[in-house]
Motif scaffolding. Structure first.
Motif, PDB file in Angstrom:
ATOM      1  N   SER A  93      27.450  15.878  -6.405  1.00  8.34           N
ATOM      2  CA  SER A  93      28.740  15.316  -5.989  1.00  8.34           C
ATOM      3  C   SER A  93      28.546  14.046  -5.152  1.00  8.34           C
ATOM      4  O   SER A  93      29.353  13.116  -5.219  1.00  8.34           O
ATOM      5  N   LYS A 147      30.108  10.474  -6.302  1.00  9.02           N
ATOM      6  CA  LYS A 147      30.938   9.653  -5.420  1.00  9.02           C
ATOM      7  C   LYS A 147      30.348   8.265  -5.273  1.00  9.02           C
ATOM      8  O   LYS A 147      31.072   7.262  -5.266  1.00  9.02           O
ATOM      9  N   SER A 172      33.900  10.496  -8.622  1.00 16.62           N
ATOM     10  CA  SER A 172      34.254  11.769  -7.986  1.00 16.62           C
ATOM     11  C   SER A 172      35.246  12.582  -8.802  1.00 16.62           C
ATOM     12  O   SER A 172      35.157  13.817  -8.867  1.00 16.62           O
ATOM     13  N   THR A 229      33.558  14.882 -11.345  1.00 15.97           N
ATOM     14  CA  THR A 229      32.507  15.798 -10.909  1.00 15.97           C
ATOM     15  C   THR A 229      32.586  17.136 -11.634  1.00 15.97           C
ATOM     16  O   THR A 229      31.559  17.754 -11.943  1.00 15.97           O
ATOM     17  N   TYR A 260      26.935   4.936  -1.974  1.00 15.94           N
ATOM     18  CA  TYR A 260      27.753   5.981  -1.353  1.00 15.94           C
ATOM     19  C   TYR A 260      28.449   5.446  -0.098  1.00 15.94           C
ATOM     20  O   TYR A 260      29.644   5.683   0.126  1.00 15.94           O
ATOM     21  N   GLN A 280      31.210   3.071  -1.121  1.00 14.27           N
ATOM     22  CA  GLN A 280      32.362   3.823  -1.624  1.00 14.27           C
ATOM     23  C   GLN A 280      33.139   4.463  -0.480  1.00 14.27           C
ATOM     24  O   GLN A 280      34.377   4.466  -0.468  1.00 14.27           O
ATOM     25  N   THR A 281      32.412   5.006   0.490  1.00 12.21           N
ATOM     26  CA  THR A 281      33.066   5.650   1.634  1.00 12.21           C
ATOM     27  C   THR A 281      33.851   4.636   2.451  1.00 12.21           C
ATOM     28  O   THR A 281      34.975   4.911   2.900  1.00 12.21           O
ATOM     29  N   GLN A 306      36.993   3.909   0.563  1.00 13.07           N
ATOM     30  CA  GLN A 306      37.904   5.044   0.609  1.00 13.07           C
ATOM     31  C   GLN A 306      38.611   5.130   1.954  1.00 13.07           C
ATOM     32  O   GLN A 306      39.837   5.338   2.020  1.00 13.07           O
TER      33      GLN A 306
END
Length: 262
Positions: A56, A60, A65, A68, A127, A130-131, A134
């Protein structure tokens, strides 16, 4: 008035610093430490798919995501790899699957697939990015879209790639002042409309990408301000139209100064 342009400028002025701040957040740091400590032990596709925490995290990292749950689909992506144009991932319009299969290239590297820089620190960097996008979107969806477009723009070579990605489509439609209803038109007609208005090779130039994103941000903020005020009962009572005319003066001047074209 929203401040998508200001927030975008603040984050991208020193992207390295912005990413480091996100990477140090406890939840991000914890998941990244786990990933980097364990991914190298994965030797097969089955091992990868069975460790949900690793799998996962990787999904992501590559913006997948929402897929998944589709392990059979992703197994096919990984099994066939990207060695030739006839593989499953290469036949998909969405380039994210090719990026994922290239990062975890079990088809070509076998048990060594998780030893590469792309599979390890490269995925961790993805990651964190992406975070950041988000979390930016939790406060301002326009900021998330702007950051995403900035990251993906250089990979765009055809209008169909834009149309296959909802986020890219939304940015382009907004920046060009096109209504979202245009998406119901024939796909070839939409593609021609984009290439008539945008020189896609300009997206290889970071300066031109920034200018395009600034135009999107200005258009986005103007649309959000208009939407907010059109539903404000106080402004409706006192005459929302005249209020909007005065409130949008600054935004309109920004739009005049941000131009993007061939």
């Amino acid at each position: 008035m929203l401040s998508t342009i200001a927030d975008y400028t603040r984050l991208t002025k020193d992207m390295g610093k912005s990413l480091t701040q996100v990477a140090k957040q406890p939840d991000v740091s914890r998941e990244t430490d786990y990933f980097l400590s364990h991914i190298g032990n994965v030797k097969t596709i089955d091992n990868f798919l069975k460790d949900y925490r690793l799998y996962s995290y990787a999904m992501k990292a590559y913006g997948l995501s929402d897929m998944t749950y589709a392990k059979a689909f992703m197994r096919k992506v990984l099994t066939e790899g990207v060695a030739n144009k006839n593989t499953f991932a290469n036949k998909l319009t969405d380039v994210r699957y090719r990026e994922f299969a290239a990062a975890f290239n079990f088809a070509a590297l076998g048990s060594n697939a998780t030893q590469t820089t792309q599979a390890t620190t490269g995925t961790a960097t993805q990651y964190v990015r992406q975070t950041m996008e988000q979390k930016a979107g939790d406060q301002n969806e326009g900021l998330r879209l702007a950051l995403y477009f900035t990251r993906k723009a250089s990979t765009v070579t055809t209008a169909y790639q834009i149309l296959a990605d909802k986020a890219l489509t939304q940015v382009v439609q907004t920046a060009l002042g096109l209504p979202s209803t245009i998406s119901s038109a024939d796909i070839d007609a939409q593609a021609k409309m984009i290439t008539d208005k945008i020189k896609l090779t300009d997206f290889q130039d970071p300066a031109k990408v920034t200018k395009f994103v600034q135009r999107f941000a200005a258009m986005w903020d103007a649309a959000q301000a208009q939407s907010d005020n059109s539903t404000n009962p106080v402004l409706v009572l006192i005459g929302g139209a005249s209020s909007m005319a005065s409130m949008d003066t600054d935004m309109l001047s920004k739009l005049q100064s941000i131009r993007f074209g061939k």
